[in-house]
Design an enzyme around this catalytic site. Structure first.
Site, PDB file in Angstrom:
ATOM      1  N   ASP A   5       9.214   3.001   2.014  1.00 31.58           N
ATOM      2  CA  ASP A   5       8.041   3.795   2.371  1.00 31.58           C
ATOM      3  C   ASP A   5       7.791   3.608   3.862  1.00 31.58           C
ATOM      4  OD1 ASP A   5       5.555   4.845   2.911  1.00 31.58           O
ATOM      5  OD2 ASP A   5       4.585   4.043   1.107  1.00 31.58           O
TER       6      ASP A   5
ATOM      7  N   PHE B 150       0.854  -1.191   0.000  1.00 32.92           N
ATOM      8  CA  PHE B 150       0.000   0.000   0.000  1.00 32.92           C
ATOM      9  C   PHE B 150       0.886   1.236   0.000  1.00 32.92           C
ATOM     10  CE2 PHE B 150      -2.358   3.590   1.550  1.00 32.92           C
ATOM     11  CZ  PHE B 150      -3.533   3.496   0.825  1.00 32.92           C
TER      12      PHE B 150
ATOM     13  N   LYS C 223       2.186  11.071   7.300  1.00 36.10           N
ATOM     14  CA  LYS C 223       1.354  10.775   8.463  1.00 36.10           C
ATOM     15  C   LYS C 223       1.792  11.519   9.739  1.00 36.10           C
ATOM     16  CE  LYS C 223      -1.212   6.967   6.735  1.00 36.10           C
ATOM     17  NZ  LYS C 223      -0.920   5.821   5.894  1.00 36.10           N
TER      18      LYS C 223
HETATM   19  C1  LIG Z   1      -1.091   5.953   4.368  1.00 34.36           C
HETATM   20  C2  LIG Z   1       0.014   5.474   3.526  1.00 34.36           C
HETATM   21  C3  LIG Z   1       0.327   6.104   2.306  1.00 34.36           C
HETATM   22  C4  LIG Z   1      -0.510   7.209   1.717  1.00 34.36           C
HETATM   23  O1  LIG Z   1      -0.572   8.350   2.496  1.00 34.36           O
HETATM   24  P1  LIG Z   1      -1.731   9.436   2.224  1.00 34.36           P
HETATM   25  O2  LIG Z   1      -1.381  10.575   3.125  1.00 34.36           O
HETATM   26  O3  LIG Z   1      -3.027   8.775   2.576  1.00 34.36           O
HETATM   27  O4  LIG Z   1      -1.665   9.788   0.785  1.00 34.36           O
HETATM   28  C5  LIG Z   1       1.413   5.642   1.607  1.00 34.36           C
HETATM   29  N1  LIG Z   1       2.171   4.624   2.064  1.00 34.36           N
HETATM   30  C6  LIG Z   1       1.899   3.996   3.234  1.00 34.36           C
HETATM   31  C7  LIG Z   1       2.778   2.885   3.694  1.00 34.36           C
HETATM   32  C8  LIG Z   1       0.798   4.374   3.989  1.00 34.36           C
HETATM   33  O5  LIG Z   1       0.501   3.729   5.121  1.00 34.36           O
END
Ligand SMILES: *Cc1c(COP(=O)(O)O)cnc(C)c1O
Length: 402
Positions: free
Chosen positions: A226, A141, A256
């Site tokens: 990520d 994700f 986040k």
């Molecule tokens: C939440 C998340 C995203 C996307 O972040 P948004 O602020 O919702 O665009 C990307 N990568 C990971 C691992 C995430 O948990």
């Protein structure tokens, strides 16, 4: 009639139907607690998908933000501002990375990483034009933009949104041999989460990240992580990759909790050789790196360090996992996690995680299922052991009564 029902009706009338929230309407938050429109109190076990690691409405962030709001909020990057450098220096030093590029949402920072990786591939590695390949993990994700969903393995994320972006190759998560096979002369990067969050709190085999990194280095392939969900102390270290000795990614994506839950801010961090591919005009964002966001990020990072939230996440997380593992129930298949990123996978016989989340909500615990069978427990990192004890009583009750 419940006050919240009025809000639900308006949302339903005007809003897109792209979420399926639990039946609770929140109107106040403080630390690990939130209150609904009727005044009922809940322990927030989701932390907005780890965006409020510092706890809701942390007074120090609120104060810094309020002060900045009265002073200067947005300049665009057409001009310098006097807060952006404070943010750059703080985050680069904390992450031991050379360069930073600020954006707003997590997905935008992932897009930034992809652009940097590809351009590095063409301009530095010398890959033939339009041939660059990025290797990603199955069950990943990374966000919801058109390019990012192009390499999702979830069919629903892609259905109806084509044509998709090319140039991605998928391997099973944590599979070193598959990574080795997937690399060719056009491979520019391996982009992965160190622990899959949305994917269900999936932890790769021990030593995978270091081995993957070494393999990438041998093949002149960038190793990019990520850490949007796993980073900023969530797993008990500043970054989740620090659980393995000797890992030093070429690029890191954060978002986040960089916001402390106040105001979206994200960033791509990279070594100089990668970030240097960008020239003025190549990439940007009107709001990225604005003074308000910068000051909020600085305050949010200070809290993670000063309140020792990595240590607390590790300590309380281990305690919580041991309690969950000791739970007397036939419904649980596995409890897994690092720090306070915890997944409880239910057996098929449990009848799905959603009904557990709904029952927990009635008891004053807000959790959200991920996939059909996994309950994620990821409270703000300021949570204490006695608060876990309080929550465990509720969890025991729900598992005993369902
Ligand atoms: C939440 C998340 C995203 C996307 O972040 P948004 O602020 O919702 O665009 C990307 N990568 C990971 C691992 C995430 O948990």
């Amino acid at each position: 009639m419940k006050k919240s029902n009025k809000f639900y009706a308006i949302e339903e009338k005007y809003g897109a139907n792209n979420y399926h929230p639990l039946d609770v309407c929140l109107s106040k938050g403080k630390g690990i607690w939130v209150w609904d429109a009727e005044g009922k109190k809940y322990l927030d076990f989701l932390s907005s998908y780890s965006a409020v690691n510092q706890g809701h409405c942390h007074p120090k962030i609120a104060m810094a933000a309020a002060k900045q709001m009265k002073n200067l909020t947005l300049t665009s990057r057409a001009f310098h501002n006097d807060k952006l450098p404070l943010f750059y220096e703080k985050l680069c030093k904390l992450s031991k990375m050379e360069k930073i590029l600020p954006m707003n949402s997590g997905a935008e920072a992932v897009e930034t990483a992809i652009k940097a990786i590809r351009k590095w591939g063409y301009k530095v590695k010398g890959v033939e034009e339009n041939k660059a390949e990025i290797i990603v993990s199955h069950n990943n994700f990374h966000g919801r933009t058109t390019t990012i969903i192009s390499f999702s393995s979830d069919e629903q994320y892609k259905d109806g949104f084509g044509p998709l972006t090319l140039g991605f190759k998928e391997i099973p998560f944590g599979d070193f041999d598959a990574l080795k096979k997937a690399i060719n002369k056009n491979t520019v990067a391996f982009l992965t989460e160190p622990i899959q969050g949305e994917g269900g709190i999936i932890i790769p085999p021990a030593g995978f990240l270091k081995k993957a990194q070494d393999l990438c280095r041998q093949n002149n392939v960038l190793f990019v992580l990520d850490e949007i969900q796993t980073g900023l102390c969530r797993t008990g270290k500043f970054f989740a990759y620090q659980w393995e000795a000797g890992v030093k990614p070429d690029g890191i994506i954060v978002g986040k909790a960089l916001s402390g839950g106040f105001y979206p801010i994200s960033a791509f961090l990279a070594k100089k050789e990668v970030m240097d591919v960008f020239n003025p005009g190549d990439h940007g964002s009107t709001f990225g790196g604005n003074p308000l966001a910068s000051i909020i990020a600085v305050a949010s990072l200070d809290i993670l360090v000063n309140e020792k939230l990595a240590e607390n996440s590790d300590k309380v997380g281990k305690y919580f996992v041991s309690k969950l593992k000791a739970l007397k129930t036939d419904y649980i298949k596995e409890v897994r996690g690092k720090g306070l990123l915890i997944g409880v996978e239910l057996k098929n016989s449990a009848g799905g995680a959603r009904r557990f989340c709904e029952a927990l909500m009635k008891e004053g615990l807000l959790c959200k299922e991920t996939h059909d069978n996994i309950i994620r427990f990821a409270p703000p990192l300021v949570i204490k052991k006695n608060e876990i004890d309080w929550a465990m009583k509720k969890i025991e009750k729900v598992f005993a009564s369902i």
